[in-house]
Design a protein around this motif. Sequence first.
Motif, PDB file in Angstrom:
ATOM      1  N   SER A 127       3.978   5.556  -5.648  1.00 56.00           N
ATOM      2  CA  SER A 127       3.596   5.657  -7.145  1.00 56.00           C
ATOM      3  C   SER A 127       2.664   6.306  -7.706  1.00 56.00           C
ATOM      4  CB  SER A 127       3.507   4.151  -7.558  1.00 56.00           C
ATOM      5  OG  SER A 127       4.627   3.150  -7.061  1.00 56.00           O
ATOM      6  N   ASN A 128       1.517   6.525  -7.165  1.00 62.55           N
ATOM      7  CA  ASN A 128       0.498   7.299  -7.566  1.00 62.55           C
ATOM      8  C   ASN A 128       0.842   8.717  -7.903  1.00 62.55           C
ATOM      9  OD1 ASN A 128      -1.910   5.742  -8.752  1.00 62.55           O
ATOM     10  ND2 ASN A 128      -2.122   5.012  -6.343  1.00 62.55           N
ATOM     11  N   TYR A 172       3.846  -5.881  -5.138  1.00 63.22           N
ATOM     12  CA  TYR A 172       3.515  -4.504  -5.129  1.00 63.22           C
ATOM     13  C   TYR A 172       2.908  -3.910  -6.468  1.00 63.22           C
ATOM     14  CZ  TYR A 172       6.473  -3.845  -0.775  1.00 63.22           C
ATOM     15  OH  TYR A 172       7.094  -3.754   0.282  1.00 63.22           O
ATOM     16  N   ILE A 173       3.334  -4.745  -7.570  1.00 64.89           N
ATOM     17  CA  ILE A 173       2.894  -4.052  -8.823  1.00 64.89           C
ATOM     18  C   ILE A 173       1.473  -4.746  -8.884  1.00 64.89           C
ATOM     19  CG2 ILE A 173       3.006  -4.723 -11.299  1.00 64.89           C
ATOM     20  CD1 ILE A 173       5.338  -2.896 -10.185  1.00 64.89           C
ATOM     21  N   PHE A 187      -7.304   2.151  -6.076  1.00 72.29           N
ATOM     22  CA  PHE A 187      -6.403   2.925  -6.521  1.00 72.29           C
ATOM     23  C   PHE A 187      -6.596   3.294  -7.688  1.00 72.29           C
ATOM     24  CE2 PHE A 187      -3.545   0.935  -3.113  1.00 72.29           C
ATOM     25  CZ  PHE A 187      -3.221   2.278  -2.253  1.00 72.29           C
ATOM     26  N   ILE A 194       7.325   1.929 -14.781  1.00 72.65           N
ATOM     27  CA  ILE A 194       7.321   1.301 -13.335  1.00 72.65           C
ATOM     28  C   ILE A 194       8.442   0.064 -13.627  1.00 72.65           C
ATOM     29  CG2 ILE A 194       6.317   0.436 -11.582  1.00 72.65           C
ATOM     30  CD1 ILE A 194       3.791   1.929 -12.176  1.00 72.65           C
ATOM     31  N   PHE A 216      -6.085   2.078 -10.647  1.00 71.69           N
ATOM     32  CA  PHE A 216      -5.147   2.227 -11.721  1.00 71.69           C
ATOM     33  C   PHE A 216      -5.358   1.628 -13.055  1.00 71.69           C
ATOM     34  CE2 PHE A 216      -1.046   0.510 -13.975  1.00 71.69           C
ATOM     35  CZ  PHE A 216      -0.311   1.368 -13.884  1.00 71.69           C
ATOM     36  N   CYS A 254       2.055   1.793  -3.378  1.00 65.50           N
ATOM     37  CA  CYS A 254       0.998   2.358  -4.526  1.00 65.50           C
ATOM     38  C   CYS A 254       0.705   3.795  -3.962  1.00 65.50           C
ATOM     39  CB  CYS A 254      -0.186   1.562  -4.137  1.00 65.50           C
ATOM     40  SG  CYS A 254      -0.301  -0.218  -4.589  1.00 65.50           S
ATOM     41  N   GLU A 272       0.884  -1.255   0.124  1.00 68.43           N
ATOM     42  CA  GLU A 272      -0.056  -0.034  -0.100  1.00 68.43           C
ATOM     43  C   GLU A 272       0.807   1.278  -0.137  1.00 68.43           C
ATOM     44  OE1 GLU A 272      -3.724   2.177   2.357  1.00 68.43           O
ATOM     45  OE2 GLU A 272      -3.291  -0.163   2.724  1.00 68.43           O
ATOM     46  N   LYS A 297      -0.714  -5.305  -6.378  1.00 63.26           N
ATOM     47  CA  LYS A 297      -1.423  -4.133  -5.591  1.00 63.26           C
ATOM     48  C   LYS A 297      -1.961  -2.900  -6.303  1.00 63.26           C
ATOM     49  CE  LYS A 297      -3.197  -2.769  -1.590  1.00 63.26           C
ATOM     50  NZ  LYS A 297      -4.138  -3.377  -0.975  1.00 63.26           N
ATOM     51  N   LEU A 298      -0.988  -2.231  -7.041  1.00 61.87           N
ATOM     52  CA  LEU A 298      -0.818  -1.022  -7.628  1.00 61.87           C
ATOM     53  C   LEU A 298      -2.090  -1.225  -8.805  1.00 61.87           C
ATOM     54  CD1 LEU A 298      -0.085   1.857  -8.184  1.00 61.87           C
ATOM     55  CD2 LEU A 298       1.727   0.897  -9.739  1.00 61.87           C
TER      56      LEU A 298
END
Length: 79
Positions: A20-21, A43-44, A53, A36, A55, A17, A14, A46-47
């Motif tokens: 990253s955002n 992690y990817i 998020f 990315i 995405f 994310c 989290e 989750k994003l």
Amino acid sequence: MTFRVITYSNFTAEDFCLKSNIYIETILKAQCVPIIVGGSNSYIEKLVEDPVFMFKYKYDTCFVWIDVKQSILNNRVNI
């Protein structure tokens, strides 16, 4: 324009994310393409997959998976 997410021992997916955002939006505002690279698959995932998020709904994406031995990678990339 390069951003690096600095992690710490209890850095969660989290956290990744959220950071990253912020970076993605900054890069897009500069009219550049965010890329990315690296990190844990969790992690990817989750994003990209987490509905919080958004995405997948906010961005057009292209995923490239490269699986290579670390020794080969070290020979090809300046670290």
